[in-house]
Design an enzyme around this catalytic site. Sequence first.
Site, short mmCIF file in Angstrom:
data_model
loop_
_atom_site.label_atom_id
_atom_site.label_comp_id
_atom_site.label_asym_id
_atom_site.label_seq_id
_atom_site.Cartn_x
_atom_site.Cartn_y
_atom_site.Cartn_z
N LYS A 19 8.01 -3.08 -3.73
CA LYS A 19 7.09 -3.63 -4.61
C LYS A 19 6.72 -3.58 -5.92
O LYS A 19 6.50 -4.21 -7.06
CB LYS A 19 5.31 -3.29 -3.91
CG LYS A 19 5.09 -4.08 -4.20
CD LYS A 19 2.78 -3.57 -3.43
CE LYS A 19 2.66 -2.52 -3.89
NZ LYS A 19 2.34 -1.99 -4.22
N ASN A 20 7.18 -2.03 -6.12
CA ASN A 20 6.07 -1.40 -7.39
C ASN A 20 7.70 -1.54 -8.50
O ASN A 20 7.78 -0.95 -9.75
CB ASN A 20 6.13 0.64 -7.01
CG ASN A 20 4.37 0.48 -6.56
OD1 ASN A 20 3.93 -0.65 -6.18
ND2 ASN A 20 4.34 1.54 -5.87
N CYS A 114 -6.34 -0.63 -5.66
CA CYS A 114 -6.78 0.12 -4.53
C CYS A 114 -7.53 0.90 -4.71
O CYS A 114 -7.79 1.27 -6.23
CB CYS A 114 -5.51 0.57 -4.54
SG CYS A 114 -4.30 0.20 -2.62
N ARG A 119 -8.85 5.18 -12.56
CA ARG A 119 -7.72 4.57 -13.06
C ARG A 119 -7.63 4.43 -13.77
O ARG A 119 -7.76 3.05 -14.22
CB ARG A 119 -7.28 4.53 -11.57
CG ARG A 119 -6.36 4.22 -10.42
CD ARG A 119 -5.92 3.56 -9.47
NE ARG A 119 -4.95 4.34 -9.66
CZ ARG A 119 -4.13 3.41 -8.69
NH1 ARG A 119 -4.30 2.09 -7.49
NH2 ARG A 119 -2.45 2.89 -8.84
N ASP A 302 2.38 7.88 -2.46
CA ASP A 302 1.82 6.86 -1.80
C ASP A 302 2.75 7.34 -0.11
O ASP A 302 1.89 6.55 0.45
CB ASP A 302 3.08 5.54 -2.63
CG ASP A 302 2.08 5.06 -3.61
OD1 ASP A 302 1.30 5.58 -4.03
OD2 ASP A 302 3.33 4.43 -4.45
N ARG A 394 -0.92 -6.45 1.10
CA ARG A 394 -0.54 -5.84 -0.21
C ARG A 394 0.90 -5.25 -1.11
O ARG A 394 1.59 -5.24 -1.58
CB ARG A 394 -1.77 -5.28 -1.22
CG ARG A 394 -3.12 -6.05 -1.45
CD ARG A 394 -4.10 -4.92 -2.01
NE ARG A 394 -3.02 -4.89 -2.90
CZ ARG A 394 -3.11 -3.09 -3.70
NH1 ARG A 394 -4.19 -2.51 -3.35
NH2 ARG A 394 -2.73 -2.73 -5.26
#
Length: 414
Positions: A19-20, A114, A119, A302, A394
Site C-alpha cells: 500500500k505504502n 490514522c 502528524r 507499522d 485500509r
Amino acid sequence: MIIRGGTSLCGMVDVQGAKNAALPVMAASILLKGKKLTLKRVPDLYDIHTMSDLLRHIGITVKFKNNFMEIDVPDELNWDAPAELVRKMRASSLVLGPLLARCGKAILPLPGGCVLGSRPIDFHLKGLTKMGAEIDLNRGSVYASAGKLKGERIILDYPSVGATENLMMAAALAHGVTFIENAALEPEIVNLANVLRLMGIPVKGDGTPTIRITGVPEANSAEAEVIPDRIEAATYLIAGIITKGSVTVRGIDSGLIDAILLKLEEAGASIEIMLDEVTAKCAGPLNGVPVKTMPYPGFPTDSQPQLMAALSLALGTSVINESVFDSRLLHINEFKKMGAKIELQDSTAIVTGVSKLIGTEVRASNLRAGAALIIMGLAAEGETVVNDLCHVWRGYEGLPEKLRSLGANIELLD
Ligand code: UD1
C-alpha cells in the site's frame, strides 16, 4: 469480526503489493502530461480507492481491476484536492509536490488518516518553500504556488517518508538538480525512484541518505510493478507465531523484513527463508525482548502493535519504545481488556507476558492496531469481537479469506 481463538494457523499466503509503495507511485502519475502510467500488483484497498478518487477529481482517468491499474493523464489538470477525500487519508498530502511541479499551483486541505497524534507536514512545506514555492496556510488548507520550482539542496530535519516522496516528485519537473539530504531509506522510496526513472527522470542515491534528482521538462509514459508489502507479510508471520503454528508468506524479498525477522528470532521464533518464501514458527511461548521502532532499516513502527500483541504472551518482560509516532501506543487500553499486562511510561510500553489472553469486545483505533487486535483474538481463549474494522480494510486485502485459508475461525458481521 468475531474471532474464535485457539487454532494454530498453518499454511501459506501470498503477499499483496505494498500500500505504502502504491500510493506515492499513483501520485507520481500527476507529473505526466498526455501520457499513461500502468501499474501491476496494486493492492485492492480502501486507501488505494481514496487515492484513485483523488486523482479522478484532479482530472485523471484511473481504471483498476484485478490488481492492475491504468492511469491516463490529460493535458489539463485541476489543482485543488477536495477536503472530503484528503481528510480520509494522510497520504493524500503526496499529491502536493507533483501538483505544484506540474500545474504551478495546488490547494490541499490538511490531511487525515490514522489517528497517530499530531502528524504535521511541515517538512514537506519547508522543502517546497526552499524550492521556490509560496505557501499560505489558510482556514485549514495549504495554498501553494510557484512559477517554476527550482532544484535546491534540502536537508530534512528527520528522514520523513512522506516528505522525501513529495520532494522527489516536486524535483522531477523542477529546473535543475535537487539534493534531498537525510532522506528516508525505506524500500517504498526506492520503488518510487524506480518508477520515476522509468518515466525518464534521472534519480540517483535512493536507498541512501542523499537522493539526487535532475528535473526534466516532461515525464514519459511508464509501466511498473509495486513491491511486496513488508508489513502485511510480517503480520501473517506474527499471526502464525502467536498461535504456535507455522505460516509461510510467499512473494517477499526477505531482505525487506530483516529487522522484523531478526527480532522474532531474538524472541525465540524459528525463521526459514527459501527464495521468495519466508516461514515463521514457534512451538512454545516467545521470550520477552526489547524493541525500539526506528526509520528503515530499523524495526518499523507499522509492525510494532502486531509484535506487541505477540509479546503480551511471552515469557518475561518486553520494553517497547515507540520513537516514530508518539501516539502509536493507543491500542494498549484495548490490549489490556484482553488480559495483557502493559504499563505505559511516556512513549515506552513495559509488557509483562501473561499465560493467556481472554476474548472480549475491542475496538480498532487505527490500521495496525486493528491488525494486532485480530492477531490477539486468534490466540485468545473464547470469542473476541473486533469493531471498527474500516481501519483494517485500509491496509489488508482479502484478510478474512487469507486468515481462513490458514485455519482461523472468524466470522464477519455486517
Ligand atoms: C509513512 C507510512 C506510515 C509509516 C510511516 C513511518 C505511508 C502512506 N505511510 O507515513 O505507514 O508508519 O511512514 O514509517 O507511506 N513528521 C513531522 N513533520 C513532517 C512529516 C513527518 O513532524 O512534515 C513526523 C511525523 O509526525 C512522525 C515522523 O515524522 O512522527 C515520521 O513521519 P513520516 O516518516 O513522514 O511518516 P508518513 O510518511 O506520514
